[in-house]
Design a protein around this motif. Sequence first.
Motif, PDB file in Angstrom:
ATOM      1  N   ILE A  46       0.825  -1.206   0.000  1.00  0.00           N
ATOM      2  CA  ILE A  46       0.000   0.000   0.000  1.00  0.00           C
ATOM      3  C   ILE A  46       0.860   1.256   0.000  1.00  0.00           C
ATOM      4  O   ILE A  46       0.354   2.348  -0.174  1.00  0.00           O
ATOM      5  CB  ILE A  46      -0.985   0.023   1.187  1.00  0.00           C
ATOM      6  N   THR A  47       2.163   1.093   0.172  1.00  0.00           N
ATOM      7  CA  THR A  47       3.052   2.257   0.190  1.00  0.00           C
ATOM      8  C   THR A  47       3.827   2.435  -1.101  1.00  0.00           C
ATOM      9  O   THR A  47       4.541   3.418  -1.249  1.00  0.00           O
ATOM     10  CB  THR A  47       4.058   2.155   1.350  1.00  0.00           C
ATOM     11  N   ARG A  48       3.687   1.500  -2.030  1.00  0.00           N
ATOM     12  CA  ARG A  48       4.449   1.556  -3.275  1.00  0.00           C
ATOM     13  C   ARG A  48       3.529   1.236  -4.443  1.00  0.00           C
ATOM     14  O   ARG A  48       2.812   0.237  -4.412  1.00  0.00           O
ATOM     15  CB  ARG A  48       5.576   0.525  -3.197  1.00  0.00           C
ATOM     16  N   PRO A  49       3.526   2.063  -5.490  1.00  0.00           N
ATOM     17  CA  PRO A  49       2.655   1.776  -6.635  1.00  0.00           C
ATOM     18  C   PRO A  49       3.131   0.532  -7.383  1.00  0.00           C
ATOM     19  O   PRO A  49       4.292   0.146  -7.284  1.00  0.00           O
ATOM     20  CB  PRO A  49       2.790   3.023  -7.507  1.00  0.00           C
ATOM     21  N   ALA A  95      -6.501   1.412  -9.450  1.00  0.00           N
ATOM     22  CA  ALA A  95      -6.931   1.063  -8.094  1.00  0.00           C
ATOM     23  C   ALA A  95      -6.019   1.709  -7.054  1.00  0.00           C
ATOM     24  O   ALA A  95      -6.491   2.201  -6.018  1.00  0.00           O
ATOM     25  CB  ALA A  95      -6.942  -0.455  -7.923  1.00  0.00           C
ATOM     26  N   TYR A  96      -4.720   1.741  -7.328  1.00  0.00           N
ATOM     27  CA  TYR A  96      -3.774   2.326  -6.385  1.00  0.00           C
ATOM     28  C   TYR A  96      -4.007   3.832  -6.228  1.00  0.00           C
ATOM     29  O   TYR A  96      -4.042   4.351  -5.105  1.00  0.00           O
ATOM     30  CB  TYR A  96      -2.333   2.056  -6.839  1.00  0.00           C
ATOM     31  N   ILE A  97      -4.185   4.537  -7.334  1.00  0.00           N
ATOM     32  CA  ILE A  97      -4.420   5.984  -7.260  1.00  0.00           C
ATOM     33  C   ILE A  97      -5.731   6.265  -6.535  1.00  0.00           C
ATOM     34  O   ILE A  97      -5.800   7.168  -5.700  1.00  0.00           O
ATOM     35  CB  ILE A  97      -4.402   6.623  -8.669  1.00  0.00           C
ATOM     36  N   LYS A  98      -6.770   5.474  -6.814  1.00  0.00           N
ATOM     37  CA  LYS A  98      -8.039   5.647  -6.102  1.00  0.00           C
ATOM     38  C   LYS A  98      -7.861   5.402  -4.610  1.00  0.00           C
ATOM     39  O   LYS A  98      -8.450   6.104  -3.786  1.00  0.00           O
ATOM     40  CB  LYS A  98      -9.105   4.697  -6.648  1.00  0.00           C
ATOM     41  N   PHE A  99      -7.049   4.416  -4.259  1.00  0.00           N
ATOM     42  CA  PHE A  99      -6.795   4.117  -2.855  1.00  0.00           C
ATOM     43  C   PHE A  99      -6.087   5.281  -2.166  1.00  0.00           C
ATOM     44  O   PHE A  99      -6.462   5.688  -1.063  1.00  0.00           O
ATOM     45  CB  PHE A  99      -5.947   2.839  -2.729  1.00  0.00           C
ATOM     46  N   VAL A 100      -5.092   5.833  -2.824  1.00  0.00           N
ATOM     47  CA  VAL A 100      -4.330   6.942  -2.242  1.00  0.00           C
ATOM     48  C   VAL A 100      -5.217   8.172  -2.088  1.00  0.00           C
ATOM     49  O   VAL A 100      -5.224   8.816  -1.047  1.00  0.00           O
ATOM     50  CB  VAL A 100      -3.075   7.259  -3.087  1.00  0.00           C
ATOM     51  N   TYR A 107       6.652   6.984 -10.162  1.00  0.00           N
ATOM     52  CA  TYR A 107       7.256   5.978  -9.294  1.00  0.00           C
ATOM     53  C   TYR A 107       6.721   4.578  -9.560  1.00  0.00           C
ATOM     54  O   TYR A 107       7.150   3.625  -8.926  1.00  0.00           O
ATOM     55  CB  TYR A 107       7.129   6.374  -7.827  1.00  0.00           C
ATOM     56  N   GLY A 108       5.806   4.447 -10.535  1.00  0.00           N
ATOM     57  CA  GLY A 108       5.295   3.143 -10.912  1.00  0.00           C
ATOM     58  C   GLY A 108       5.836   2.668 -12.249  1.00  0.00           C
ATOM     59  O   GLY A 108       5.332   1.701 -12.815  1.00  0.00           O
ATOM     60  N   ILE A 109       6.848   3.367 -12.760  1.00  0.00           N
ATOM     61  CA  ILE A 109       7.451   2.949 -14.034  1.00  0.00           C
ATOM     62  C   ILE A 109       8.956   2.812 -13.851  1.00  0.00           C
ATOM     63  O   ILE A 109       9.567   3.479 -13.008  1.00  0.00           O
ATOM     64  CB  ILE A 109       7.134   3.950 -15.174  1.00  0.00           C
ATOM     65  N   ASP A 110       9.544   1.924 -14.642  1.00  0.00           N
ATOM     66  CA  ASP A 110      10.982   1.728 -14.537  1.00  0.00           C
ATOM     67  C   ASP A 110      11.731   2.820 -15.315  1.00  0.00           C
ATOM     68  O   ASP A 110      11.117   3.647 -15.991  1.00  0.00           O
ATOM     69  CB  ASP A 110      11.385   0.330 -15.006  1.00  0.00           C
TER      70      ASP A 110
END
Length: 99
Positions: free
Chosen positions: A6-9, A26-31, A82-85
């Motif tokens: 939950i702390t890292r995309p 889902a992650y952006i909605k959660f944040v 932070y969710g892309i390499d």
Amino acid sequence: MERSSITRPPMLESGNYPYWKTRMKAYIKFVDEKTYHFIHSSWQAHIVDSKPRKVFKPKFKWTTKEDRVSSANSKALYLIFYGIDLQEYKRVPKCTVAK
């Protein structure tokens, strides 16, 4: 194999874009649910006058709503970056709008 956090995309990797896209939404909605909705409103810098060229409204003159929308865009960009390499990041470093 990537673990959920939950702390890292979620991380975008070669060949997993559909999977990453669903998890990133889902992650952006959660944040922050509002941040997710602001992405779809396609934020743009606030323009005072567009004739004959664009003149951007100074930040100190932004309304509270304009400031909130800008902050939501910044938060979304942060989560996406932070969710892309590094390879994918090289394609988007100058992006200023999350959408």
